[in-house]
Design a protein around this motif. Sequence first.
Motif, PDB file in Angstrom:
ATOM      1  N   THR A  40      34.626 -20.215 -10.050  1.00  0.00           N
ATOM      2  CA  THR A  40      34.504 -20.518  -8.619  1.00  0.00           C
ATOM      3  C   THR A  40      33.199 -21.253  -8.289  1.00  0.00           C
ATOM      4  OG1 THR A  40      33.752 -18.236  -8.428  1.00  0.00           O
ATOM      5  CG2 THR A  40      35.990 -18.706  -7.711  1.00  0.00           C
ATOM      6  N   GLY A  41      32.388 -21.567  -9.304  1.00  0.00           N
ATOM      7  CA  GLY A  41      31.245 -22.443  -9.088  1.00  0.00           C
ATOM      8  C   GLY A  41      29.875 -21.791  -9.048  1.00  0.00           C
ATOM      9  N   GLN A  42      29.803 -20.455  -8.958  1.00  0.00           N
ATOM     10  CA  GLN A  42      28.488 -19.816  -8.841  1.00  0.00           C
ATOM     11  C   GLN A  42      27.830 -19.700 -10.212  1.00  0.00           C
ATOM     12  OE1 GLN A  42      31.367 -18.597  -7.672  1.00  0.00           O
ATOM     13  NE2 GLN A  42      31.134 -17.893  -5.564  1.00  0.00           N
ATOM     14  N   PHE A  43      26.510 -19.886 -10.220  1.00  0.00           N
ATOM     15  CA  PHE A  43      25.745 -19.808 -11.469  1.00  0.00           C
ATOM     16  C   PHE A  43      25.238 -18.379 -11.718  1.00  0.00           C
ATOM     17  CE2 PHE A  43      25.402 -24.299 -10.414  1.00  0.00           C
ATOM     18  CZ  PHE A  43      25.649 -24.883 -11.640  1.00  0.00           C
ATOM     19  N   GLN A  45      26.182 -15.224 -13.048  1.00  0.00           N
ATOM     20  CA  GLN A  45      26.782 -14.023 -12.476  1.00  0.00           C
ATOM     21  C   GLN A  45      27.303 -13.145 -13.604  1.00  0.00           C
ATOM     22  OE1 GLN A  45      26.876 -13.534  -8.985  1.00  0.00           O
ATOM     23  NE2 GLN A  45      25.673 -15.420  -8.895  1.00  0.00           N
ATOM     24  N   VAL A  90      19.675 -23.388 -13.394  1.00  0.00           N
ATOM     25  CA  VAL A  90      19.736 -23.944 -12.038  1.00  0.00           C
ATOM     26  C   VAL A  90      18.564 -24.893 -11.813  1.00  0.00           C
ATOM     27  CG1 VAL A  90      19.538 -23.363  -9.585  1.00  0.00           C
ATOM     28  CG2 VAL A  90      21.025 -22.013 -11.052  1.00  0.00           C
ATOM     29  N   TYR A 373      26.408  -4.620  10.139  1.00  0.00           N
ATOM     30  CA  TYR A 373      27.158  -4.611   8.880  1.00  0.00           C
ATOM     31  C   TYR A 373      28.541  -4.065   9.173  1.00  0.00           C
ATOM     32  CZ  TYR A 373      26.799  -5.257   3.839  1.00  0.00           C
ATOM     33  OH  TYR A 373      26.901  -5.752   2.564  1.00  0.00           O
TER      34      TYR A 373
ATOM     35  N   ALA B  81      30.015 -23.828  -4.846  1.00  0.00           N
ATOM     36  CA  ALA B  81      30.542 -22.541  -4.402  1.00  0.00           C
ATOM     37  C   ALA B  81      30.251 -22.390  -2.911  1.00  0.00           C
ATOM     38  CB  ALA B  81      29.869 -21.428  -5.176  1.00  0.00           C
ATOM     39  N   TYR B  92      26.858 -21.856  -0.837  1.00  0.00           N
ATOM     40  CA  TYR B  92      25.974 -20.726  -1.103  1.00  0.00           C
ATOM     41  C   TYR B  92      24.696 -21.251  -1.747  1.00  0.00           C
ATOM     42  CZ  TYR B  92      29.506 -17.119  -0.271  1.00  0.00           C
ATOM     43  OH  TYR B  92      30.415 -16.270   0.304  1.00  0.00           O
ATOM     44  N   TYR B  95      23.579 -16.386  -4.297  1.00  0.00           N
ATOM     45  CA  TYR B  95      24.849 -15.666  -4.396  1.00  0.00           C
ATOM     46  C   TYR B  95      24.786 -14.568  -5.444  1.00  0.00           C
ATOM     47  CZ  TYR B  95      29.857 -14.802  -4.885  1.00  0.00           C
ATOM     48  OH  TYR B  95      31.099 -14.215  -4.917  1.00  0.00           O
ATOM     49  N   THR B  96      25.439 -13.455  -5.137  1.00  0.00           N
ATOM     50  CA  THR B  96      25.731 -12.443  -6.151  1.00  0.00           C
ATOM     51  C   THR B  96      27.137 -11.941  -5.915  1.00  0.00           C
ATOM     52  OG1 THR B  96      25.107 -10.352  -7.149  1.00  0.00           O
ATOM     53  CG2 THR B  96      24.703 -10.559  -4.799  1.00  0.00           C
ATOM     54  N   ASN B  97      27.837 -11.658  -7.014  1.00  0.00           N
ATOM     55  CA  ASN B  97      29.195 -11.121  -6.892  1.00  0.00           C
ATOM     56  C   ASN B  97      29.176  -9.596  -7.036  1.00  0.00           C
ATOM     57  OD1 ASN B  97      28.434 -11.109  -9.541  1.00  0.00           O
ATOM     58  ND2 ASN B  97      30.441 -11.620 -10.354  1.00  0.00           N
ATOM     59  N   GLU B  98      27.967  -9.034  -7.195  1.00  0.00           N
ATOM     60  CA  GLU B  98      27.862  -7.593  -7.444  1.00  0.00           C
ATOM     61  C   GLU B  98      27.336  -6.854  -6.213  1.00  0.00           C
ATOM     62  OE1 GLU B  98      26.558  -6.924 -11.878  1.00  0.00           O
ATOM     63  OE2 GLU B  98      25.435  -8.582 -11.043  1.00  0.00           O
ATOM     64  N   VAL B 104      21.283 -14.607  -6.741  1.00  0.00           N
ATOM     65  CA  VAL B 104      20.687 -15.578  -7.664  1.00  0.00           C
ATOM     66  C   VAL B 104      20.692 -16.936  -6.952  1.00  0.00           C
ATOM     67  CG1 VAL B 104      20.946 -16.724  -9.896  1.00  0.00           C
ATOM     68  CG2 VAL B 104      21.629 -14.327  -9.637  1.00  0.00           C
ATOM     69  N   ILE B 105      19.538 -17.584  -6.900  1.00  0.00           N
ATOM     70  CA  ILE B 105      19.454 -18.879  -6.218  1.00  0.00           C
ATOM     71  C   ILE B 105      20.346 -19.892  -6.938  1.00  0.00           C
ATOM     72  CG2 ILE B 105      17.901 -20.787  -5.633  1.00  0.00           C
ATOM     73  CD1 ILE B 105      15.710 -18.690  -5.145  1.00  0.00           C
ATOM     74  N   GLN B 106      21.146 -20.610  -6.168  1.00  0.00           N
ATOM     75  CA  GLN B 106      22.157 -21.494  -6.744  1.00  0.00           C
ATOM     76  C   GLN B 106      21.747 -22.968  -6.742  1.00  0.00           C
ATOM     77  OE1 GLN B 106      25.360 -20.239  -7.931  1.00  0.00           O
ATOM     78  NE2 GLN B 106      24.016 -18.458  -7.881  1.00  0.00           N
ATOM     79  N   ALA B 204      16.583 -13.741  -2.446  1.00  0.00           N
ATOM     80  CA  ALA B 204      16.680 -13.530  -3.893  1.00  0.00           C
ATOM     81  C   ALA B 204      15.794 -12.373  -4.361  1.00  0.00           C
ATOM     82  CB  ALA B 204      16.304 -14.804  -4.632  1.00  0.00           C
ATOM     83  N   LEU B 253      22.457  -8.407  -1.884  1.00  0.00           N
ATOM     84  CA  LEU B 253      22.420  -6.956  -1.634  1.00  0.00           C
ATOM     85  C   LEU B 253      23.618  -6.493  -0.811  1.00  0.00           C
ATOM     86  CD1 LEU B 253      18.787  -5.721  -0.968  1.00  0.00           C
ATOM     87  CD2 LEU B 253      20.255  -5.227  -2.893  1.00  0.00           C
ATOM     88  N   VAL B 254      24.786  -6.802  -1.317  1.00  0.00           N
ATOM     89  CA  VAL B 254      26.011  -6.455  -0.598  1.00  0.00           C
ATOM     90  C   VAL B 254      26.322  -4.972  -0.806  1.00  0.00           C
ATOM     91  CG1 VAL B 254      28.457  -6.989  -0.351  1.00  0.00           C
ATOM     92  CG2 VAL B 254      26.839  -8.777  -0.963  1.00  0.00           C
TER      93      VAL B 254
END
Lengths: 575, 262
Positions: A40-43, A45, A90, A373, B81, B92, B95-98, B104-106, B204, B253-254
């Motif tokens: 999906t493009g994100q670095f 992860q 990056v 939130y 992304a 973004y 972004y973090t998926n966690e 993390v700076i993209q 970040a 920080l989701v």
Amino acid sequence: MKKRIISLIFLTSILVLTLILFSMSFVSAESNVCCEKLKTGQFCQNAPIVECDTSFETAPTSCESTNFCSVGTCIDSQEGLCEGPISKNVCNNGGGVWDPRAATEVPQCNEGCCIVGDGAFIATQTRCKKMASDYGTQTNFNPSITSEVQCSANAGGDIKGACTFEKESAKTCKLLTKTECNSMKGDSQNSNVDFFEGILCSDETLGTNCGPTEETTCVPGQDEVYFVDSCGNLANVYDFNKIKDKDYWSKIVSKEDSCNAIGNNANSLSCGNCNYPLSTCLAYKRGETSVPNVGNYICKDLGCTFNGVKYQSGESWCGLAPGTSNITDKNNNGSYLYNGKTSTPNILTENLPGSIYERLSCYNGEISIENCYDGRQKVCVQDSINGIKNAACTQNLWKSCYEQTTEKDCMERSVRKCTWVGTDYSLGSQKVGGEASGACYPLNSPGFDFWAGEGNGDAICSYASISCDYEIEKNGLAQYSFKSGSACINGPDPKERTIKASWANEMNSRCIQVGDCGPKLNYLGQPGDMQVVAEKVLSGGAKGDILKSNGKIIQTTRNNVLRIFNSWKDYFNRG
Amino acid sequence: MKGAPSGSKENTKGQVTIFVILALVIVVAGVLIYFFYPNIISTSNSLEENPKIYFQNCIEDTLRQNVETLSSQGGSITPGANITYKGEQIEYLCYTNEYYTPCVIQVAPLTSHIESELKNSLVQKVNECFDSMKADYSNKGYEISFKSGEFSVDLLPKKVIIQSNSTLTLSKDSTQKYESFEAVLDNNLYELASISRMIVSWEAVYGGSEPMLFMSYYPKFNIKKNMQSDGTNIYILIDTETGDKFQFASRSLVQPLGVAFS
């Protein structure tokens, strides 16, 4: 024999190796790896390998431990900027130079005080040179000053004054710094250039063609309204009472010594000594601002009005979004006050499903709304310090509430935000009635992502599940009596054998307080399926004993199972 | 003799008519100039004007359009992304998926990235402008000598500048040589990107940033943060003096809604 042993060892080794490889491939498919880039493009992860972009690197470890995703400082040598923490790939992909050290340890990132024009700021030397070049001025960099305050004190070091000169046989004047004035001497078109520090061009004794006017102006980067002389030079801060005062048009007067220096002077018709962030210079607008006594500029009030309440610029407060509580924390220790009255929210009207706390803030005359939130993971809490209203979206620390079994632990507000309810029924595993002294619930009940299921909402709601267990015995005279569990049933006689409304109500509250569980209105006041069920049960509208078993709803008469339904909705639709 | 007065009267009438017509022409011309003045100026670039002004006029609209597009998409013409917000794809920058993890700076370095994106988006237009410039001056009878050079895009305080070192020599009665071409757009993307960079660094390291904190440092900027249901924050930065806007997305920080067991 020896051959057989060797063969056995060989076969065992192959078996073990195969098992290791198999387990490794199994683990890598299940657990996260470091993907240099996702599909999906994100670095950088950490994700299951199937989500990685195969044209980039992956590593069976966390990104922190890899070479390509390790973080450090990214140096933009062209702009003189150091950014961090940034991953190696990056930075390099973006044309930067990556350094594994923190910015404070990289020599190119050492900062000092950079003075450009009238402004001073902390920057690297390269950045300072770049800025000076952008503004077309000389570099003035002092590496020994690293504090913003000390650096700012060096800004505008040159005191301004009247720079008089003769041009086309007329004596005129410009308000400049000494350096700027001296540079005019090099221009052959100007003669008899003189500098008078701290003196305005409108000073009569200079004998120039510049004099007082009734015009005013705003200056970019400054907040005050200034008088302008007849040559277009700035004079002192607008003060209507000194418009004819020769001294006021002669010497430069500091802001501190100008009119009403301690007030905000918002909408003042006579004083332009605006005080940011409360007020700032703005052009007069018909219908929007007051009309100044002279000129076209005024100190605009940067405050806001919301629901009839006046807020200063910089103040923030909690909005009253539907289904949320109005929470204040006067002592700033978690002893919340709801609607200024109670220590707990109204569980029927506040913290409802779908509600989101919001924080409003006033800045430069504009109100911004920030959602705290989703699912009330953060709640808005407000307070005032020295009369200045301040609100924050604070963490709703509810997750450890259910585990607390004593009132003391439950009410430890510095650790968690819970409330203790005295009851015979505790939560979770302790379902047996009549034994507990109370239960610990979230103070602000949270919401769950029932649509995604990641938050385990069902499991959390099940803490509140409880069954009405009772045993009844019949004696020889056909009389019924409770053997156990009389708390939830109206009476042992078959005609009385219905759930007590008071017990049902208590259990209903228990469901509601745990989170977005059970019969509850949503934030728009709409009931869900369970709300309808609860109303029927409480009003005695249920047709018999209703049981829930293995996810099915079973309607019974006294002893016989009548029908089985898949949901409460089905039960009511068909029943 | 009888006819003389009559003729004089007719002459007077004729003069009045001419004056009325003249007045009408002047009024109509005035109205036309009033309404179409900027267009008249901008469409006159193909004639006798300075090639440098021609270049500015030719590229200005595309530059403005691309700066606006890029600013509304997080700094990229084609966002990587991204998240869709109010119909716009916003990249973004962090972004973090966690869960419970800082982002993390993209994109870095941001300012250079924006300059590079703008440059790539303008290559074709710059070439088109020089081609049309050559064609226009050639049609006017000029002899043209053109040497194509590199061009750069720079973000500077309160402006965006395109600088080309192409060389154009025009010869007709005399010869004139133009050695550099520049187009300037008044836009404060420079400072908007600088503040965005600081917000992203904050995200970040610490997670969600506090817009009021940044606004107190940069009082002339309005910073809004809109949280989305997946924990993404959309940051919208507006220069209150110029109205210039920049927006980007960050997910840091989701928190799960409930308790996520990992």
